[in-house]
Structure formats: structure tokens, C-alpha cells
Design a protein around this motif. Structure first.
Motif, PDB file in Angstrom:
ATOM      1  N   ARG A  17      -9.200  12.989 -15.055  1.00  0.00           N
ATOM      2  CA  ARG A  17     -10.284  13.817 -15.596  1.00  0.00           C
ATOM      3  C   ARG A  17     -10.984  13.186 -16.780  1.00  0.00           C
ATOM      4  O   ARG A  17     -12.101  13.560 -17.133  1.00  0.00           O
ATOM      5  CB  ARG A  17      -9.730  15.174 -16.036  1.00  0.00           C
ATOM      6  CG  ARG A  17      -9.117  15.926 -14.882  1.00  0.00           C
ATOM      7  CD  ARG A  17      -8.725  17.284 -15.356  1.00  0.00           C
ATOM      8  NE  ARG A  17      -7.755  17.883 -14.450  1.00  0.00           N
ATOM      9  CZ  ARG A  17      -7.262  19.088 -14.612  1.00  0.00           C
ATOM     10  NH1 ARG A  17      -7.656  19.814 -15.628  1.00  0.00           N
ATOM     11  NH2 ARG A  17      -6.405  19.566 -13.759  1.00  0.00           N
ATOM     12  N   ARG A  18     -10.295  12.273 -17.466  1.00  0.00           N
ATOM     13  CA  ARG A  18     -10.864  11.575 -18.629  1.00  0.00           C
ATOM     14  C   ARG A  18     -10.410  10.118 -18.562  1.00  0.00           C
ATOM     15  O   ARG A  18      -9.401   9.806 -17.950  1.00  0.00           O
ATOM     16  CB  ARG A  18     -10.328  12.153 -19.951  1.00  0.00           C
ATOM     17  CG  ARG A  18     -10.564  13.605 -20.170  1.00  0.00           C
ATOM     18  CD  ARG A  18     -11.805  13.849 -21.034  1.00  0.00           C
ATOM     19  NE  ARG A  18     -11.889  15.242 -21.472  1.00  0.00           N
ATOM     20  CZ  ARG A  18     -12.210  16.269 -20.692  1.00  0.00           C
ATOM     21  NH1 ARG A  18     -12.476  16.054 -19.431  1.00  0.00           N
ATOM     22  NH2 ARG A  18     -12.267  17.503 -21.174  1.00  0.00           N
ATOM     23  N   GLU A  19     -11.130   9.247 -19.247  1.00  0.00           N
ATOM     24  CA  GLU A  19     -10.764   7.834 -19.410  1.00  0.00           C
ATOM     25  C   GLU A  19     -10.325   7.148 -18.107  1.00  0.00           C
ATOM     26  O   GLU A  19      -9.269   6.505 -18.074  1.00  0.00           O
ATOM     27  CB  GLU A  19      -9.647   7.699 -20.454  1.00  0.00           C
ATOM     28  CG  GLU A  19     -10.013   8.278 -21.818  1.00  0.00           C
ATOM     29  CD  GLU A  19      -8.959   7.986 -22.877  1.00  0.00           C
ATOM     30  OE1 GLU A  19      -9.048   6.910 -23.491  1.00  0.00           O
ATOM     31  OE2 GLU A  19      -8.068   8.823 -23.058  1.00  0.00           O
TER      32      GLU A  19
END
Ligand code: CA2
Length: 145
Positions: A17-19
Motif C-alpha cells: 500500500r505504501r513504498e
């Protein structure tokens, strides 16, 4: 039946969801599926947990001592700070492998130190999510499977 525990630290539930440049596009649910399938193929029982709380990780390691044969742990950010997790691993006295999705050694200096790694007989890093399977196989080899 051989039973192992997979312990995941803070923010790993955010996988995918991130990075994505660092941790990839696969989600935590994908990771659970991948590990479960691998352990089923190996004929072993696996318990997978994740917590954002240091004490909950310590509790899980203590419980593992009662009913598991070994531990694979990604302590996430607690890798670099937690003497409590190191002490829990020592107290549990089970064979343990540390895993990191990213190559912590090629990142910031503060990620180079690992307290739990001082107990673990092996550290797998920079292999992405597949590193968990490498870590499981190393643990099973140590246990004698
Ligand atoms: O590379 C690893 O597996 C790490 O244990 C991951 C930790 C980091 O603090 C360690 O230095 C290395 C961070 C886990 C957070 O994971 C996220 C995944 C996706 C989005 C946001 C955070």
C-alpha cells in the motif's frame, strides 16, 4: 507435527500500500498466502502473526516457546531498537531466523544494527517476500527437516 511461528513487526500490514519501490507491490494477505502454501507443501504447521506493538511481539515469542519448534521473525523497525525482543528470543531458546524484505545493509546507517539478529542463527535480507521462504527452509534444515 512440526510447528513454526512467523512473527511480523510494525507496519508490515501496510505491505503493497505504501513504498512499493522498497517493499514491492504484494500485500500482507499475499504474504500470508505464500507462506501458508509453502508450509503446506512442506507438511508443517505454521502460525503467522503481526503486531504494531512491541509487547505483543514479546508475548507471541513467549507463547511460541510453549508450542513451536522454531521462529522466523521480521521485527521491522523494532529490529533496530528492541532489546526486549532480543531477550524474548533468548528466553524462548528456539532456533530463530531473522528476515528483512529489503537489503537493510544498503539503506540508512541506523538499519545496519539488529538486536534480534544477535540471537538468530541466520539473517535473510534483500530477497523481497521470497526471503520468508528462504528463512523457513533454513529453519527447517536446522530443525532437521
Ligand atoms: O526490510 C524489512 O523487512 C524491514 O524490516 C522493514 C521495516 C524497516 O523498518 C526495517 O528497517 C527493514 C519497515 C516495515 C514497514 O513496512 C512497510 C511496508 C509497506 C508500506 C509501509 C511500511
Amino acid at each position: 507435527m512440526t510447528r513454526i511461528m512467523i512473527v511480523n513487526g510494525p507496519n508490515l500490514n501496510m505491505l503493497g500500500r505504501r513504498e512499493p519501490d522498497i517493499y514491492g507491490h504484494q500485500t500482507y494477505a499475499d504474504l500470508i498466502k505464500m507462506i501458508s502454501r509453502h508450509c503446506q507443501e512442506k507438511g508443517i504447521d505454521v502460525k503467522i502473526m503481526q503486531s504494531n506493538h512491541e509487547g505483543a511481539l514479546v508475548d507471541a515469542i513467549q507463547q511460541a516457546a510453549d508450542y513451536c519448534d522454531g521462529i522466523v521473525i521480521n521485527p521491522a523497525a523494532y529490529t533496530h531498537t528492541s532489546v526486549a525482543i532480543l531477550d524474548a528470543l533468548k528466553a524462548a531458546a528456539l532456533p530463530a531466523v531473522e528476515v528483512h524484505i529489503s537489503d537493510v545493509d544498503s539503506r540508512e546507517e541506523f538499519r545496519h544494527l539488529s538486536y534480534p539478529g544477535m540471537y538468530c542463527f541466520k539473517t535473510v535480507k534483500g530477497e523481497g517476500l521470497a526471503g520468508y521462504l528462504t528463512a523457513i527452509d533454513a529453519l527447517l534444515a536446522k530443525i532437521g527437516l
